[in-house]
Design a protein around this motif. Structure first.
Motif, PDB file in Angstrom:
ATOM      1  N   THR A  21      70.343  49.565  45.612  1.00 57.85           N
ATOM      2  CA  THR A  21      69.626  50.301  44.575  1.00 57.85           C
ATOM      3  C   THR A  21      68.283  50.804  45.099  1.00 57.85           C
ATOM      4  O   THR A  21      67.852  51.895  44.736  1.00 57.85           O
ATOM      5  N   LYS A  22      67.633  50.022  45.949  1.00 53.22           N
ATOM      6  CA  LYS A  22      66.362  50.451  46.522  1.00 53.22           C
ATOM      7  C   LYS A  22      66.553  51.594  47.520  1.00 53.22           C
ATOM      8  O   LYS A  22      65.691  52.433  47.682  1.00 53.22           O
ATOM      9  N   LYS A  23      67.722  51.583  48.202  1.00 49.75           N
ATOM     10  CA  LYS A  23      68.017  52.648  49.159  1.00 49.75           C
ATOM     11  C   LYS A  23      68.540  53.903  48.471  1.00 49.75           C
ATOM     12  O   LYS A  23      68.644  54.946  49.103  1.00 49.75           O
ATOM     13  N   GLY A  24      68.920  53.784  47.210  1.00 46.27           N
ATOM     14  CA  GLY A  24      69.419  54.932  46.470  1.00 46.27           C
ATOM     15  C   GLY A  24      70.839  55.323  46.844  1.00 46.27           C
ATOM     16  O   GLY A  24      71.191  56.493  46.807  1.00 46.27           O
ATOM     17  N   VAL A  25      71.660  54.336  47.190  1.00 46.19           N
ATOM     18  CA  VAL A  25      73.046  54.612  47.572  1.00 46.19           C
ATOM     19  C   VAL A  25      73.855  54.946  46.325  1.00 46.19           C
ATOM     20  O   VAL A  25      73.840  54.209  45.342  1.00 46.19           O
ATOM     21  N   ASP A  26      74.551  56.068  46.365  1.00 47.67           N
ATOM     22  CA  ASP A  26      75.432  56.464  45.280  1.00 47.67           C
ATOM     23  C   ASP A  26      76.748  55.716  45.451  1.00 47.67           C
ATOM     24  O   ASP A  26      77.418  55.853  46.478  1.00 47.67           O
ATOM     25  N   LEU A  27      77.134  54.921  44.460  1.00 47.21           N
ATOM     26  CA  LEU A  27      78.342  54.110  44.589  1.00 47.21           C
ATOM     27  C   LEU A  27      79.604  54.950  44.682  1.00 47.21           C
ATOM     28  O   LEU A  27      80.601  54.514  45.237  1.00 47.21           O
ATOM     29  N   ALA A  28      79.573  56.157  44.178  1.00 50.06           N
ATOM     30  CA  ALA A  28      80.736  57.033  44.279  1.00 50.06           C
ATOM     31  C   ALA A  28      80.947  57.511  45.718  1.00 50.06           C
ATOM     32  O   ALA A  28      82.063  57.842  46.105  1.00 50.06           O
ATOM     33  N   LYS A  29      79.873  57.527  46.508  1.00 50.34           N
ATOM     34  CA  LYS A  29      79.956  57.997  47.892  1.00 50.34           C
ATOM     35  C   LYS A  29      79.778  56.868  48.903  1.00 50.34           C
ATOM     36  O   LYS A  29      79.647  57.129  50.092  1.00 50.34           O
ATOM     37  N   ALA A  30      79.778  55.637  48.435  1.00 55.43           N
ATOM     38  CA  ALA A  30      79.539  54.492  49.319  1.00 55.43           C
ATOM     39  C   ALA A  30      80.750  54.217  50.205  1.00 55.43           C
ATOM     40  O   ALA A  30      81.888  54.482  49.822  1.00 55.43           O
ATOM     41  N   SER A  31      80.468  53.678  51.380  1.00 52.56           N
ATOM     42  CA  SER A  31      81.549  53.315  52.302  1.00 52.56           C
ATOM     43  C   SER A  31      82.246  52.045  51.799  1.00 52.56           C
ATOM     44  O   SER A  31      81.765  51.366  50.894  1.00 52.56           O
ATOM     45  N   LYS A  32      83.351  51.722  52.420  1.00 55.07           N
ATOM     46  CA  LYS A  32      84.103  50.532  52.011  1.00 55.07           C
ATOM     47  C   LYS A  32      83.304  49.259  52.269  1.00 55.07           C
ATOM     48  O   LYS A  32      83.352  48.320  51.480  1.00 55.07           O
ATOM     49  N   LEU A  33      82.549  49.230  53.356  1.00 55.63           N
ATOM     50  CA  LEU A  33      81.718  48.069  53.650  1.00 55.63           C
ATOM     51  C   LEU A  33      80.618  47.907  52.593  1.00 55.63           C
ATOM     52  O   LEU A  33      80.359  46.802  52.120  1.00 55.63           O
ATOM     53  N   GLN A  34      79.985  49.009  52.221  1.00 57.59           N
ATOM     54  CA  GLN A  34      78.947  48.948  51.193  1.00 57.59           C
ATOM     55  C   GLN A  34      79.526  48.487  49.862  1.00 57.59           C
ATOM     56  O   GLN A  34      78.908  47.692  49.150  1.00 57.59           O
ATOM     57  N   MET A  35      80.718  48.969  49.523  1.00 59.56           N
ATOM     58  CA  MET A  35      81.364  48.559  48.271  1.00 59.56           C
ATOM     59  C   MET A  35      81.719  47.069  48.314  1.00 59.56           C
ATOM     60  O   MET A  35      81.574  46.371  47.309  1.00 59.56           O
ATOM     61  N   ALA A  36      82.169  46.583  49.464  1.00 60.20           N
ATOM     62  CA  ALA A  36      82.507  45.167  49.596  1.00 60.20           C
ATOM     63  C   ALA A  36      81.257  44.298  49.448  1.00 60.20           C
ATOM     64  O   ALA A  36      81.290  43.268  48.766  1.00 60.20           O
ATOM     65  N   LEU A  37      80.157  44.700  50.060  1.00 59.19           N
ATOM     66  CA  LEU A  37      78.903  43.954  49.927  1.00 59.19           C
ATOM     67  C   LEU A  37      78.402  43.976  48.490  1.00 59.19           C
ATOM     68  O   LEU A  37      77.909  42.971  47.973  1.00 59.19           O
TER      69      LEU A  37
END
Length: 50
Positions: A21-37
């Motif tokens: 959330t601090k990095k401003g990652v859009d969950l719709a465009k997140a990688s599989k690793l980011q989604m797993a974390l």
């Protein structure tokens, strides 16, 4: 006992794992690793609040 374990794990995660959330990652465009974390952190948070 379980709640204390997850609270400690949550504090450890907060220090070691990145905050999306601090990095401003859009969950719709997140990688599989980011989604797993994100899912892992959500699971730990949910269990620490029970």
């Amino acid at each position: 006992m379980k709640k204390k374990f997850f609270k400690a794990l949550s504090k450890l995660n907060k220090k070691l794992l990145p905050s999306f959330t601090k990095k401003g990652v859009d969950l719709a465009k997140a990688s599989k690793l980011q989604m797993a974390l994100f899912a892992y952190k959500l699971w730990v948070t949910k269990n620490s609040l029970d």
